[in-house]
Design an enzyme around this catalytic site. Structure first.
Site, PDB file in Angstrom:
ATOM      1  N   THR A  58      -1.311   4.952 -19.593  1.00 21.23           N
ATOM      2  CA  THR A  58      -1.042   3.781 -18.777  1.00 21.23           C
ATOM      3  C   THR A  58      -1.427   3.998 -17.326  1.00 21.23           C
ATOM      4  OG1 THR A  58       0.796   3.513 -20.221  1.00 21.23           O
ATOM      5  CG2 THR A  58       0.862   2.270 -18.163  1.00 21.23           C
ATOM      6  N   THR A 100      -3.030   0.162 -20.485  1.00 21.75           N
ATOM      7  CA  THR A 100      -2.719   1.435 -21.151  1.00 21.75           C
ATOM      8  C   THR A 100      -3.540   1.700 -22.405  1.00 21.75           C
ATOM      9  OG1 THR A 100      -0.860   2.755 -22.000  1.00 21.75           O
ATOM     10  CG2 THR A 100      -0.905   0.448 -22.631  1.00 21.75           C
ATOM     11  N   ASN A 143      -1.766   3.906 -24.219  1.00 22.53           N
ATOM     12  CA  ASN A 143      -0.484   4.503 -24.606  1.00 22.53           C
ATOM     13  C   ASN A 143      -0.474   5.963 -24.169  1.00 22.53           C
ATOM     14  OD1 ASN A 143       2.089   4.600 -25.476  1.00 22.53           O
ATOM     15  ND2 ASN A 143       1.609   5.068 -27.594  1.00 22.53           N
ATOM     16  N   ASP A 149       4.020   2.582 -30.434  1.00 23.20           N
ATOM     17  CA  ASP A 149       5.065   1.834 -29.716  1.00 23.20           C
ATOM     18  C   ASP A 149       5.864   0.929 -30.645  1.00 23.20           C
ATOM     19  OD1 ASP A 149       5.055   2.843 -27.178  1.00 23.20           O
ATOM     20  OD2 ASP A 149       3.750   1.309 -26.322  1.00 23.20           O
ATOM     21  N   SER A 198       6.725  -3.073 -25.486  1.00 32.99           N
ATOM     22  CA  SER A 198       6.206  -2.260 -24.383  1.00 32.99           C
ATOM     23  C   SER A 198       7.278  -2.083 -23.317  1.00 32.99           C
ATOM     24  CB  SER A 198       5.002  -2.981 -23.773  1.00 32.99           C
ATOM     25  OG  SER A 198       4.549  -2.319 -22.628  1.00 32.99           O
ATOM     26  N   GLY A 219       4.290   5.447 -17.265  1.00 29.19           N
ATOM     27  CA  GLY A 219       5.429   6.333 -17.519  1.00 29.19           C
ATOM     28  C   GLY A 219       6.251   5.984 -18.740  1.00 29.19           C
TER      29      GLY A 219
HETATM   30  O1  DON Z   1       3.546   0.027 -23.419  1.00 30.62           O
HETATM   31  C1  DON Z   1       4.250   1.008 -23.213  1.00 30.62           C
HETATM   32  O2  DON Z   1       5.407   0.950 -22.870  1.00 30.62           O
HETATM   33  C2  DON Z   1       3.631   2.391 -23.335  1.00 30.62           C
HETATM   34  N1  DON Z   1       2.538   2.352 -24.258  1.00 30.62           N
HETATM   35  C3  DON Z   1       3.225   2.858 -21.973  1.00 30.62           C
HETATM   36  C4  DON Z   1       2.680   4.260 -21.966  1.00 30.62           C
HETATM   37  C5  DON Z   1       2.657   4.908 -20.646  1.00 30.62           C
HETATM   38  O3  DON Z   1       3.166   4.392 -19.684  1.00 30.62           O
HETATM   39  C6  DON Z   1       2.036   6.248 -20.585  1.00 30.62           C
HETATM   40  N2  DON Z   1       1.969   6.717 -19.254  1.00 30.62           N
HETATM   41  N3  DON Z   1       2.384   7.662 -18.775  1.00 30.62           N
END
Ligand code: DON
Length: 567
Positions: free
Chosen positions: A373, A391, A393, A415, A444, A465
């Site tokens: 992300t 992202t 992911n 997710d 998400s 994050g």
């Molecule tokens: O959509 C989401 O919540 C996750 N796929 C986000 C992943 C993410 O933030 C990875 N970064 N550090």
């Protein structure tokens, strides 16, 4: 004298924004400007956004150009093969929420990641072809285009040059490629641009010819350059060369969804943020309301009392996430109740100051009614504000690069809740509300957010994050609104996080030790971890001293290569 020194340092902060070339650049962390700013994870991407605004584009043009550049210069998270959300507030006062989240392919099934004994095989939702959802980013860029001013060919030109002619890697990126070498080899049959026989080092030039050709197809054929024709065929061929299930038909059927942005007041401000399928907007709203009810602003910044209150609110919000949230186009989610003052008051009824709560006692709320992300913050001279979080992911998504097309595919299927109670890679659990179904979008945490003051954009903010997104975003906003910090401190002060399960407070390594001791005495478990988030924040104010002139402070998180640019 003091005033002269201040002016000099102001001048330096702006004027030291060194000239950027693709082969030589430095990042700038904190700038003060008057017209427009872009903050993103990479200098060359922020630069691409600024360049199109200087050519007459607005913040939406910049959002498109910056995302395309990120897909080239920041391939661990910037993407064509992923998805994202955009939240914007236009100069005409309109709120926009674009959902270009990936969707489950038509052949996806609820139990697709379970073995014959019904055990979850989570490696399959995390790595390789089966881990990918149908990508939404390119459709999202074209949906954004209707708010932009310049032709798409102008907005994509810089990304094409960066892919075709190459750019210099930063030290962090070079190390990243070296560290990811074996996982790339494991998940790709053909040669990929990020793997070479000798180690990468800072300053090496990365050329991505296949990616440049994909970008040219998108330039020449628009949406069809990605979702149909050669690119779609290459994606489908990559999928069927292994265990992937995305077909050309899935790609052709992909649609962006324009959602109603979530808006709610906090003190004298209006917060505009992402609704479902992001859990982030609901969680953010719950955190603001639960902590305000208990007078968060009466406790000093990072006192054990303020942290305890936030942690207990987070525990309850994440229990609700696991129980109630999913794609509203498929399941019913009691959003109104989840964010109502009455419900949240009840949620905190068993809160005891000075005493750690317990996640096995805190169950999700009782509701009677029938679930890698990167972030970009942008503001322009016309008064538009745009926040985009996008992202793959995980870092480099599924680690599979589409052979012949040169871009990384997401592993967003992780997710979904692959089985009730089985945590995803961020430790988040869920149930049937977030179960897999064809066409459904996975829940998400991405939370691109704009805070209005007097109905004008005041803060544009977001972060990567995973599950820490809404909690670290909440902290950045209260650091400014409640603790009156500078934008730079609001972003860079240590962050902490609790998500109900596991029942532990995560803190960054520089988190004040004496406060940790007090929290331990209250009965909390604490785990130090790596950095939390990489927040990109823009603060827009009117200068009281000089005729209400606009003063824009743009801050790129110290935690990465992130860069703030503007004029
Ligand atoms: O959509 C989401 O919540 C996750 N796929 C986000 C992943 C993410 O933030 C990875 N970064 N550090």
């Amino acid at each position: 004298m003091k005033k002269i020194l201040f002016l000099a340092s102001f001048y330096l902060a702006v004027s030291t924004q060194a000239q950027v070339t693709h082969f030589k650049y430095n990042n700038t962390k904190n700038i003060t400007v008057n017209k427009a700013a872009v903050v993103s994870a990479h200098t060359l991407a922020s630069n691409a956004g600024i360049a199109v605004m200087k050519k007459g584009g607005n913040a939406f043009d910049a959002a498109i150009a910056t995302q395309l550049a990120l897909a080239v210069v920041y391939p661990g998270a910037g993407n064509l093969g992923g998805g994202g959300f955009m939240v914007a507030h236009t100069s005409a006062g309109k709120n926009i929420a674009l959902d270009y989240r990936e969707s489950a392919p038509a052949k996806a099934t609820k139990d697709m990641y379970l073995d014959s004994a019904r055990n979850a095989v989570t490696i399959l939702s995390m790595e390789g072809r089966l881990a990918s959802g149908v990508p939404g980013t390119v459709a999202g860029l074209f949906a954004t285009l209707k708010y932009a001013k310049l032709p798409f060919s102008t907005l994509i030109a810089e990304a094409i040059t960066l892919a075709d002619k190459g750019f210099a890697l930063t030290k962090a990126q070079a190390e990243d490629f070296n560290n990811s070498r074996s996982v790339f080899l494991r998940n790709n049959k053909n040669k990929v641009a990020f793997v070479r026989d000798i180690q990468w080092k800072a300053g090496d030039i990365l050329i991505q010819t296949e990616l440049a050709n994909t970008l040219k197809r998108i330039r020449d054929f628009g949406l069809k350059g990605f979702y149909e024709g050669e690119t779609a065929k290459l994606i489908a061929a990559e999928m069927s060369s292994g265990n992937g299930i995305i077909t050309e038909k899935d790609l052709k059927n992909y649609k962006v969804k324009e959602r109603v942005a979530m808006q709610f007041p906090y003190k004298n401000y209006q917060v505009i943020t992402m609704p479902l399928p992001s859990s982030g907007g609901i969680i953010l709203q719950q955190l603001f309301k639960m902590t305000q009810q208990k007078k968060l602003d009466s406790y000093p910044f990072h006192s054990a009392e303020s942290i305890q209150l936030i942690v207990e609110a987070e525990r309850r919000a994440f229990a609700d996430r696991a129980e109630f949230m999913g794609d509203e186009d498929f399941v019913k989610v009691p959003v109104k109740t989840l964010v109502s003052e009455k419900y949240l008051k009840n949620r905190m009824a068993d809160y005891v100051a000075d005493q750690a709560g317990n996640s096995s006692n805190v169950k999700p709320g009782q509701i009677k009614e029938s679930e890698e992300t990167t972030h970009i913050s942008i503001t322009d001279a016309e008064g538009n504000a745009v926040a985009v979080t996008t992202t793959l992911n995980d870092h480099f998504g599924s680690k599979t690069i589409i052979s012949g097309a040169g871009f990384v595919m997401n592993n967003e299927m992780d997710d979904f809740s692959v089985k009730p109670g089985v945590p995803n890679m961020y430790g988040a659990i869920g149930n049937d509300k977030n179960a897999i179904a064809p066409g459904k979008r996975m829940l998400s945490s991405m939370t691109p957010t704009i805070v209005l003051k007097n109905n004008q954009p005041y803060i544009v903010v977001g972060t990567p994050g995973g599950t820490t997104i809404p909690t670290s975003l909440f902290q950045s906003i209260i650091n400014i609104v409640d603790y009156k910090m500078s934008a730079e401190d609001a972003v860079n002060k240590p962050k902490f996080h609790h998500q109900w399960q596991p029942d532990v407070i995560y803190v960054e390594k520089d988190f004040e030790k004496s406060v940790q001791t007090k929290l331990l005495e209250m009965g909390y478990k604490i785990t130090e971890r790596g950095t939390i988030g990489r927040t990109e924040l823009i603060k827009i104010e009117k200068s009281k001293k000089s005729n209400n002139k606009i003063v824009i402070t743009a801050v790129a998180d110290k935690r990465g290569d992130d860069d703030a640019r503007g004029y």
